[in-house]
Design a protein around this motif. Structure first.
Motif, PDB file in Angstrom:
ATOM      1  N   UNK A 116       0.811  -1.215   0.000  1.00 36.26           N
ATOM      2  CA  UNK A 116       0.000   0.000   0.000  1.00 36.26           C
ATOM      3  C   UNK A 116       0.846   1.268   0.000  1.00 36.26           C
ATOM      4  N   UNK A 117       1.782   1.335   0.931  1.00 36.71           N
ATOM      5  CA  UNK A 117       2.513   2.584   1.131  1.00 36.71           C
ATOM      6  C   UNK A 117       3.747   2.706   0.261  1.00 36.71           C
ATOM      7  N   UNK A 118       4.195   1.595  -0.314  1.00 37.26           N
ATOM      8  CA  UNK A 118       5.319   1.689  -1.239  1.00 37.26           C
ATOM      9  C   UNK A 118       4.958   2.486  -2.475  1.00 37.26           C
ATOM     10  N   UNK A 119       3.814   2.158  -3.074  1.00 35.02           N
ATOM     11  CA  UNK A 119       3.385   2.877  -4.280  1.00 35.02           C
ATOM     12  C   UNK A 119       2.951   4.299  -3.956  1.00 35.02           C
ATOM     13  N   UNK A 120       2.235   4.476  -2.846  1.00 39.28           N
ATOM     14  CA  UNK A 120       1.808   5.826  -2.467  1.00 39.28           C
ATOM     15  C   UNK A 120       3.005   6.711  -2.143  1.00 39.28           C
ATOM     16  N   UNK A 121       3.992   6.127  -1.483  1.00 38.98           N
ATOM     17  CA  UNK A 121       5.175   6.895  -1.144  1.00 38.98           C
ATOM     18  C   UNK A 121       5.967   7.317  -2.370  1.00 38.98           C
TER      19      UNK A 121
END
Length: 348
Positions: free
Chosen positions: A283-288
């Protein structure tokens, strides 16, 4: 065709210039803000943990020593927008943690904690604006709470994490201590910054407990014991968002009394389970990555590309105008005529 292409390129170039100029101060600023209505669940597990199980046995309170058991902690975070409705830039999140131990094939409750924290939506630092509290419940009064003044970061680090030392809140100590940067590490394709908070064993409270808990007889009554707490907390942080991808605690919480060996309250390593880590990384890898691009490379890329397109568009427009001024160098300006009827032509 040349004029149409020039107009389109000029329009695209102008749009990219505006995007580049506004990416950091407007777009990034709006995205780099935590939501008010947060709702997440994470699960941590530990193997071979020693713990105390305080529970009711009939009409009385019993304390059992558990050795080498499996521990599971479920943490639910819920944002409460109404607590900060009149305060711009601040959020209030409630975090509830339920800890269980596996005893004889069944999960029994070990501990429940409930804490409310107000903090800055961009930096993640505690602000204590809106009635921060912490649970102090017991077996007899499980819903008891008291006011608390938080400090440092609690749920996350700021957007755009730096490789430096931050202050991180510790509930057992009741204060924030240093959280130091260690290294970078890849977790399932997501680049993280690894931070660690080391808390040396120290007295954090005292309890009156049965002497039998330390190996004495039931006739020895109660003894006054100190709660001695130490911990090594390691956090794997996605640097663009400041979100925790993976967390782990090496707990060393004991009861100590004169003349007795220490009794483990919670001793062992507990950390996010594989599913929680995998979900966070995905989730947060792509958002980051997207947030990092918007706050970083998007501005120069958009400005350079915008200038190139705008320049090419203006060139096409000016070239088309010069062509018309010369009387029709553009092929579309020529009129097809029959050479046999053109002036000066003769048939023989």
């Amino acid at each position: 065709m040349r004029r149409t292409a020039g107009v389109i390129l000029c329009a695209l170039g102008s749009m990219l210039l505006v995007l580049g100029a506004l990416a950091r101060p407007v777009l990034y600023d709006r995205l780099a803000t935590v939501p008010l209505d947060q709702e997440t669940t994470s699960v941590s597990v530990g193997q071979g943990v020693d713990a105390l199980w305080v529970h009711r046995d009939g009409g009385s309170v019993a304390i059992d020593r558990l050795e080498d058991v499996q521990i599971r902690s479920t943490r639910e975070v819920l944002g409460i927008p109404g607590r900060t409705a009149d305060r711009d830039g601040e959020a209030f999140w409630q975090t509830a943690v339920t800890s269980q131990a596996e005893v004889d094939g069944e999960w029994v409750p070990l501990q429940f904690s409930d804490e409310g924290v107000s903090f800055d939506r961009r930096t993640g630092e505690a602000t204590n604006c809106c009635g921060d509290y912490v649970s102090v419940g017991t077996v007899d009064d499980p819903d008891a709470t008291q006011e608390v003044e938080h400090a440092g970061n609690f749920f996350k680090l700021p957007f755009g994490v730096e490789k430096k030392t931050y202050a991180w809140w510790d509930g057992d100590l009741g204060r924030a201590t240093d959280l130091k940067f260690l290294r970078t590490e890849d977790i399932e394709g997501t680049q993280t910054y690894v931070f660690q908070q080391v808390i040396e064993p120290q007295r954090v409270g005292e309890r009156s407990v049965p002497a039998s808990l330390f190996g004495g007889s039931e006739d020895d009554g109660d003894v006054d014991a100190e709660v001695v707490y130490g911990n090594t907390r390691t956090l794997w942080i996605e640097p663009n968002t400041g979100v925790i991808i993976k967390g782990q605690e090496e707990l060393n919480r004991n009861l100590e009394a004169d003349g007795y060996d220490p009794v483990p309250m919670t001793v062992g390593t507990i950390g996010y389970d594989d599913q929680t880590v995998s979900d966070n990384a995905k989730t947060w890898g792509s958002k980051g990555s997207l947030l990092g691009f918007i706050g970083g490379a998007l501005t120069p890329v958009a400005l350079v590309l915008g200038l190139l397109l705008l320049g090419l568009g203006l060139f096409l427009l000016l070239a088309g105008r010069r062509s018309r001024d010369r009387g029709g160098d553009d092929p579309q300006d020529y009129e097809l005529v029959d050479a046999s009827t053109a002036p000066g032509s003769h048939r023989r």
